[in-house]
Design a protein around this motif. Structure first.
Motif, PDB file in Angstrom:
ATOM      1  N   UNK A  22       0.822  -1.202   0.000  1.00  0.00           N
ATOM      2  CA  UNK A  22       0.000   0.000   0.000  1.00  0.00           C
ATOM      3  C   UNK A  22       0.859   1.256   0.000  1.00  0.00           C
ATOM      4  N   UNK A  23       2.137   1.119   0.397  1.00  0.00           N
ATOM      5  CA  UNK A  23       3.048   2.250   0.368  1.00  0.00           C
ATOM      6  C   UNK A  23       3.381   2.668  -1.061  1.00  0.00           C
ATOM      7  N   UNK A  24       3.156   1.761  -2.014  1.00  0.00           N
ATOM      8  CA  UNK A  24       3.485   2.026  -3.405  1.00  0.00           C
ATOM      9  C   UNK A  24       2.204   2.036  -4.236  1.00  0.00           C
ATOM     10  N   UNK A  25       2.165   2.863  -5.270  1.00  0.00           N
ATOM     11  CA  UNK A  25       0.981   2.896  -6.128  1.00  0.00           C
ATOM     12  C   UNK A  25       0.784   1.548  -6.824  1.00  0.00           C
ATOM     13  N   UNK A  26      -0.457   1.149  -7.060  1.00  0.00           N
ATOM     14  CA  UNK A  26      -0.696  -0.106  -7.758  1.00  0.00           C
ATOM     15  C   UNK A  26      -0.266  -0.007  -9.216  1.00  0.00           C
ATOM     16  N   UNK A  27       0.114  -1.116  -9.770  1.00  0.00           N
ATOM     17  CA  UNK A  27       0.494  -1.152 -11.173  1.00  0.00           C
ATOM     18  C   UNK A  27       1.372  -2.340 -11.459  1.00  0.00           C
ATOM     19  N   UNK A  28       1.559  -2.612 -12.757  1.00  0.00           N
ATOM     20  CA  UNK A  28       2.418  -3.720 -13.145  1.00  0.00           C
ATOM     21  C   UNK A  28       3.846  -3.432 -12.678  1.00  0.00           C
ATOM     22  N   UNK A  29       4.402  -4.325 -11.915  1.00  0.00           N
ATOM     23  CA  UNK A  29       5.755  -4.168 -11.387  1.00  0.00           C
ATOM     24  C   UNK A  29       5.785  -3.890  -9.898  1.00  0.00           C
ATOM     25  N   UNK A  30       4.646  -3.521  -9.316  1.00  0.00           N
ATOM     26  CA  UNK A  30       4.617  -3.230  -7.876  1.00  0.00           C
ATOM     27  C   UNK A  30       5.097  -4.426  -7.071  1.00  0.00           C
ATOM     28  N   UNK A  31       4.634  -5.629  -7.415  1.00  0.00           N
ATOM     29  CA  UNK A  31       5.042  -6.826  -6.678  1.00  0.00           C
ATOM     30  C   UNK A  31       6.534  -7.088  -6.835  1.00  0.00           C
ATOM     31  N   UNK A  32       7.091  -6.821  -8.019  1.00  0.00           N
ATOM     32  CA  UNK A  32       8.525  -7.011  -8.230  1.00  0.00           C
ATOM     33  C   UNK A  32       9.346  -6.017  -7.411  1.00  0.00           C
ATOM     34  N   UNK A  33       8.873  -4.779  -7.342  1.00  0.00           N
ATOM     35  CA  UNK A  33       9.563  -3.779  -6.521  1.00  0.00           C
ATOM     36  C   UNK A  33       9.544  -4.207  -5.054  1.00  0.00           C
ATOM     37  N   UNK A  34       8.388  -4.680  -4.610  1.00  0.00           N
ATOM     38  CA  UNK A  34       8.277  -5.113  -3.212  1.00  0.00           C
ATOM     39  C   UNK A  34       9.211  -6.281  -2.906  1.00  0.00           C
ATOM     40  N   UNK A  35       9.352  -7.224  -3.825  1.00  0.00           N
ATOM     41  CA  UNK A  35      10.207  -8.380  -3.545  1.00  0.00           C
ATOM     42  C   UNK A  35      11.677  -8.108  -3.828  1.00  0.00           C
ATOM     43  N   UNK A  36      11.982  -7.297  -4.839  1.00  0.00           N
ATOM     44  CA  UNK A  36      13.381  -7.073  -5.214  1.00  0.00           C
ATOM     45  C   UNK A  36      14.037  -5.932  -4.446  1.00  0.00           C
ATOM     46  N   UNK A  37      13.278  -4.896  -4.140  1.00  0.00           N
ATOM     47  CA  UNK A  37      13.869  -3.683  -3.577  1.00  0.00           C
ATOM     48  C   UNK A  37      13.785  -3.619  -2.055  1.00  0.00           C
ATOM     49  N   UNK A  38      12.647  -4.010  -1.503  1.00  0.00           N
ATOM     50  CA  UNK A  38      12.447  -3.801  -0.072  1.00  0.00           C
ATOM     51  C   UNK A  38      13.140  -4.841   0.799  1.00  0.00           C
ATOM     52  N   UNK A  39      13.837  -5.781   0.193  1.00  0.00           N
ATOM     53  CA  UNK A  39      14.656  -6.696   0.984  1.00  0.00           C
ATOM     54  C   UNK A  39      15.853  -5.983   1.593  1.00  0.00           C
ATOM     55  N   UNK A  40      16.244  -4.871   0.982  1.00  0.00           N
ATOM     56  CA  UNK A  40      17.414  -4.124   1.469  1.00  0.00           C
ATOM     57  C   UNK A  40      17.047  -2.762   2.050  1.00  0.00           C
TER      58      UNK A  40
END
Length: 126
Positions: A22-40
């Motif tokens: 919910x911190x990020x706007x919905x859209x294609x790629x949101x799930x990838x950002x959540x899994x790839x970026x927020x690990x760090x």
């Protein structure tokens, strides 16, 4: 006291950790950002960024994670560029006139290396 600390540690470990999409706007790629970026880092780093074009987001991502040549990187950078484009509100401001400044430099991690990864020194120490 030891039992109390163990109980509290266990209770805290069972709480759900919310890196909320919910911190990020919905859209294609949101799930990838959540899994790839927020690990760090958290989504705050993304939301508070200056904003970049897709190519600049891609360049920035390559300094943090090793996604070179994967289609996911194109999806991630397109999502970030669409929702976090360059912003004049946080852009640097040019200061006219003579200004005294000092630069401090340090070695940064190499491509694909995260700042928390161990690095071997020339003398073989970590």
């Amino acid at each position: 006291m030891r039992n109390f600390l163990m109980m509290m540690t266990t209770a805290l470990a069972m709480l759900p950790v919310q890196l909320s999409a919910q911190d990020l706007p919905p859209g294609e790629g949101q799930d990838l950002v959540m899994t790839s970026c927020t690990g760090c880092h958290g989504t705050r780093n993304i939301r508070n960024a200056l904003g970049y074009s897709a190519e600049d987001w891609k360049t920035l991502a390559l300094t943090m994670i090793d996604l070179d040549g994967t289609p996911e990187l194109d999806i991630i950078s397109a999502y970030l560029a669409e929702h976090f484009p360059p912003s004049d509100a946080r852009a640097p401001v040019r200061v006219d006139g003579p200004v005294q400044i000092a630069f401090e430099s340090w070695s940064g991690p190499t491509r694909g290396q995260r700042a928390r990864d161990p690095v071997e020194a020339p003398d073989k120490s970590i």
